[in-house]
Design a protein around this motif. Sequence first.
Motif, PDB file in Angstrom:
ATOM      1  N   UNK A  66      -5.660  -5.620   2.387  1.00  0.00           N
ATOM      2  CA  UNK A  66      -5.468  -5.085   3.729  1.00  0.00           C
ATOM      3  C   UNK A  66      -4.667  -3.798   3.589  1.00  0.00           C
ATOM      4  N   UNK A  67      -5.193  -2.675   4.158  1.00  0.00           N
ATOM      5  CA  UNK A  67      -4.587  -1.358   3.961  1.00  0.00           C
ATOM      6  C   UNK A  67      -4.342  -0.679   5.309  1.00  0.00           C
ATOM      7  N   UNK A  68      -3.356   0.209   5.289  1.00  0.00           N
ATOM      8  CA  UNK A  68      -3.087   1.101   6.414  1.00  0.00           C
ATOM      9  C   UNK A  68      -3.091   2.517   5.852  1.00  0.00           C
ATOM     10  N   UNK A  70      -5.123   3.772   3.799  1.00  0.00           N
ATOM     11  CA  UNK A  70      -5.424   3.726   2.379  1.00  0.00           C
ATOM     12  C   UNK A  70      -4.340   3.130   1.515  1.00  0.00           C
ATOM     13  N   UNK A  71      -3.208   2.732   2.090  1.00  0.00           N
ATOM     14  CA  UNK A  71      -2.089   2.155   1.329  1.00  0.00           C
ATOM     15  C   UNK A  71      -2.126   0.641   1.480  1.00  0.00           C
ATOM     16  N   UNK A  72      -2.179  -0.149   0.376  1.00  0.00           N
ATOM     17  CA  UNK A  72      -2.207  -1.614   0.494  1.00  0.00           C
ATOM     18  C   UNK A  72      -0.913  -2.138   1.121  1.00  0.00           C
ATOM     19  N   UNK A  73      -1.068  -2.995   2.120  1.00  0.00           N
ATOM     20  CA  UNK A  73       0.086  -3.592   2.799  1.00  0.00           C
ATOM     21  C   UNK A  73      -0.040  -5.109   2.860  1.00  0.00           C
ATOM     22  N   UNK A  74      -1.135  -5.686   2.322  1.00  0.00           N
ATOM     23  CA  UNK A  74      -1.293  -7.131   2.374  1.00  0.00           C
ATOM     24  C   UNK A  74      -2.602  -7.559   1.757  1.00  0.00           C
ATOM     25  N   UNK A  75      -2.935  -8.857   1.956  1.00  0.00           N
ATOM     26  CA  UNK A  75      -4.132  -9.450   1.365  1.00  0.00           C
ATOM     27  C   UNK A  75      -4.814 -10.313   2.412  1.00  0.00           C
ATOM     28  N   UNK A  76      -6.172 -10.316   2.377  1.00  0.00           N
ATOM     29  CA  UNK A  76      -6.935 -11.210   3.234  1.00  0.00           C
ATOM     30  C   UNK A  76      -6.740 -12.633   2.722  1.00  0.00           C
ATOM     31  N   UNK A  77      -6.232 -13.515   3.585  1.00  0.00           N
ATOM     32  CA  UNK A  77      -5.920 -14.880   3.159  1.00  0.00           C
ATOM     33  C   UNK A  77      -6.968 -15.892   3.583  1.00  0.00           C
ATOM     34  N   UNK A  78      -7.762 -15.569   4.599  1.00  0.00           N
ATOM     35  CA  UNK A  78      -8.713 -16.571   5.059  1.00  0.00           C
ATOM     36  C   UNK A  78      -9.820 -15.886   5.850  1.00  0.00           C
ATOM     37  N   UNK A  79     -11.071 -16.391   5.679  1.00  0.00           N
ATOM     38  CA  UNK A  79     -12.233 -15.898   6.408  1.00  0.00           C
ATOM     39  C   UNK A  79     -12.955 -17.102   6.988  1.00  0.00           C
ATOM     40  N   UNK A  80     -12.979 -17.201   8.321  1.00  0.00           N
ATOM     41  CA  UNK A  80     -13.557 -18.369   8.999  1.00  0.00           C
ATOM     42  C   UNK A  80     -14.673 -17.924   9.934  1.00  0.00           C
TER      43      UNK A  80
END
Length: 437
Positions: A66-68, A70-80
């Motif tokens: 997860x980016x803002x 172009x800078x990474x600020x997190x990770x996708x934890x779940x896709x439902x």
Amino acid sequence: MRASRRVAARLRLSPLKLGVAFIVVCLVAGVALFQKNRIITTVQPGHTIAVQFDEAYQLREYVSDAKIAGVPVGVVSEVNRAEDGTTEVTAKIDNDAVHKLGSAPSAAIRPTTMLGGNYYLDLKPGGTENGTFDGTVPAERTETPVELDKVTAALQPGAREGARSSIGDLDGMLRDGGSDALRDLVASAPDTLGPAAEVFDGMRGTRPDRDLSELVTGLESTAHVLSRREGQLDSIVRDLETTSQVLGDRAGDLARSTAGMPDTLDSTSAGLRKLDGTLTKLEKTAEPARPAVRELGTVLENLDPVLVKAQPVINDLRDVLDDSRPLVEDLSPTSIELESTLDNLRSPVLDRVNGPILDTLNSPFEGTGDYEGTGSNRPLYQEVGHMASNVARATMVDENGAMISYMAGVGPGSLAGLPISIEQLFRKLAGQEGVPE
């Protein structure tokens, strides 16, 4: 001593137990290694947000970033995947990044490269900076990428074939010196960026917030019109190809025309300057001519029946012209001889005609001597004409031959030998003239 021996016997393990223990430790380490991203994401601090998309699109749990900006600020934890067809993506992002999203952020799924590959969740700040984010980005503020294969699938087979040919031609161009030209272009590009920026700024028009958008709308309408009829754009391109081929074949003529264009422009400029004065006079003449032009419509309407009636005459006139052709041909030598005759009439002859003869014919007749008082105010040529017409009336020609008519009559001047005639006496009494001595 015996106690220490017992402890050592208990600690001594068989090779089988040691192997089983080693395998268990390797399995635990392998599982931990494969779940490294999940473990790290779970244990590290952060804030969880939910993003809703119309469809799931190649986001992987604990792999996609997860980016803002172009800078990474997190990770996708779940896709439902939801029952209504939408997809809810949960991402764990840094606590500091949550405050940068604003009150109404948006999101998009983007590829890391133009050709696809890995995808990431792109978060865009929105709303007010001091507002509170509720933790959910609705589907109306999200978008999914458009892949290149989807774009090419919408193209016609001919267009895709043309694109492949263009890529091959581009490769050939780069091999034939195009690379050097591109390097020269890149070398000279910095000097042109400043003027180019001014050009782009000028392209925005006098109304930067409207002109460019209206231009794009007009181009879209033009493209819609060109593609409305199937095959029309292809026909235009083929005609353009034919036109280009003709221009190429006549390149020499175009070069000569271009070379003579400066002289043509000078002549045109001089003609326009002269035309300016003509137009000024025409403008002055046009105003008095307006009433005549208004009546011209009525004249043209009435002219149609006249032309209809005149058509038979014009048709007959062709035969007359054919018959008169020999006469005109015979008149040609006559006109040449007449020209020499007129040349001979110059000098003294014409001087006498233009001098005393014309003066006498244009002067009024005034009697002298015995004929004094018998003149009139009319010019002499009119009196001669009247006399000739009276002589013509007094003569006639019939089947018996020519005859001259005489009419006897008596007038005031019929008595001769008197010092004064009765006619002159009456004029004397009327005070119009004197009596001769």
